[in-house]
Design a protein around this motif. Structure first.
Motif: not given
Length: 276
Positions: A56, A59-60, A79, A161-167, A169
């Motif tokens: 992830n 991918a940012i 964000h 970036g991780l907040r958008n894709s992994m929040r 998890s």
């Protein structure tokens, strides 16, 4: 006499290694077993999570250079992420820009890959190092908090970036490494339990050759603007300089630990005993 003879025999037993290979070794082995994590349970959970986080981060998307004011407004307004700038905060009209580019390296470091972590009341912790690429930095960024301003923006960009894709998890929050305000990190805690309590720390670093080491000696003053504003004679900025150096030595430290582990099979057990 008999008492002296017994004392001499006991001493010679220690010197000769009788206790080393007997009772003392059994006690040490028993102690190690109580503090060593159950790797059969730990490794699958941590490995899969680290791989997921790493993919992830990769991918940012990269970003364009932006001013400090624009960067702060963009991350906070769009964000809800506040950049963990060190104190004193950078001036909004500073004459340098901030930019996020993909890390040049992402590596798992610290106690987890070396298997020298010990059980404790706290969750087990794995460290993921993201290396800030050279193109983001300038030769004199070691001066006046510029490097740490860029470092704070970099970890905030990863958090975004991780907040958008992994929040769904992970719970995410900023923390500091060893309480050092110059070293903000991103702490990830899984939302769903996988049978073990663990966390992942994302820690920015830079290549060892990024800055001239002679400019970062403990006698140098690299917080010159702050000294001028406070109308003080130039003093050294030893802690600040050491904090910059620390971010350049992550890879070297990992190599040193690997070398020690290769040179001595007992290094891992010695580290575990040191944590008890």
């Amino acid at each position: 006499n008999i008492a002296n003879s017994r004392s001499s025999l006991k001493s010679s037993a220690y010197v000769g290694g009788t206790f080393n290979s007997g009772l003392f070794k059994l006690q040490v082995d028993e102690l190690l077993d109580t503090v060593r994590p159950n790797w059969a349970k730990v490794e699958p959970a941590l490995h899969s999570s680290l791989q997921l986080v790493r993919s992830n981060i990769e991918a940012i998307p990269t970003g364009q250079p932006v001013s400090i004011e624009h960067a702060e407004q963009q991350l906070l307004s769009n964000h809800g992420v506040q950049i963990p700038f060190p104190t004193p905060r950078p001036k909004l009209d500073s004459n340098y820009s901030l930019q996020y580019l993909k890390p040049s390296h992402i590596n798992v470091v610290g106690s987890y890959p070396l298997k020298i972590m010990a059980k404790s009341k706290e969750p087990l912790c794995a460290d993921l190092i993201v290396t800030i690429p050279d193109r983001v930095l300038l030769e004199k960024d070691y001066l006046n908090n510029r490097f740490f301003t860029k470092r704070a923006f970099y970890i905030a960009s990863i958090a975004t970036g991780l907040r958008n894709s992994m929040r769904q998890s992970f719970d995410m929050k900023f923390n500091t490494l060893h309480g050092n305000q110059y070293h903000p990190i991103l702490l990830l805690t899984p939302i769903k339990s996988q049978g073990i309590a663990y966390q992942i720390r994302i820690i920015p670093s830079v290549p060892e050759e990024t800055f001239n080491v002679t400019k970062l000696s403990l006698q140098k003053n690299n917080l010159r603007q702050q000294a001028d504003q406070e109308s003080k004679t130039s003093a050294n900025s030893a802690f600040y300089n050491a904090s910059v150096l620390q971010d350049t030595l992550v890879t070297s430290y990992l190599k040193l630990q690997h070398a020690a582990l290769t040179a001595s099979d007992a290094y891992r057990d010695a580290c575990l005993l040191g944590r008890v």
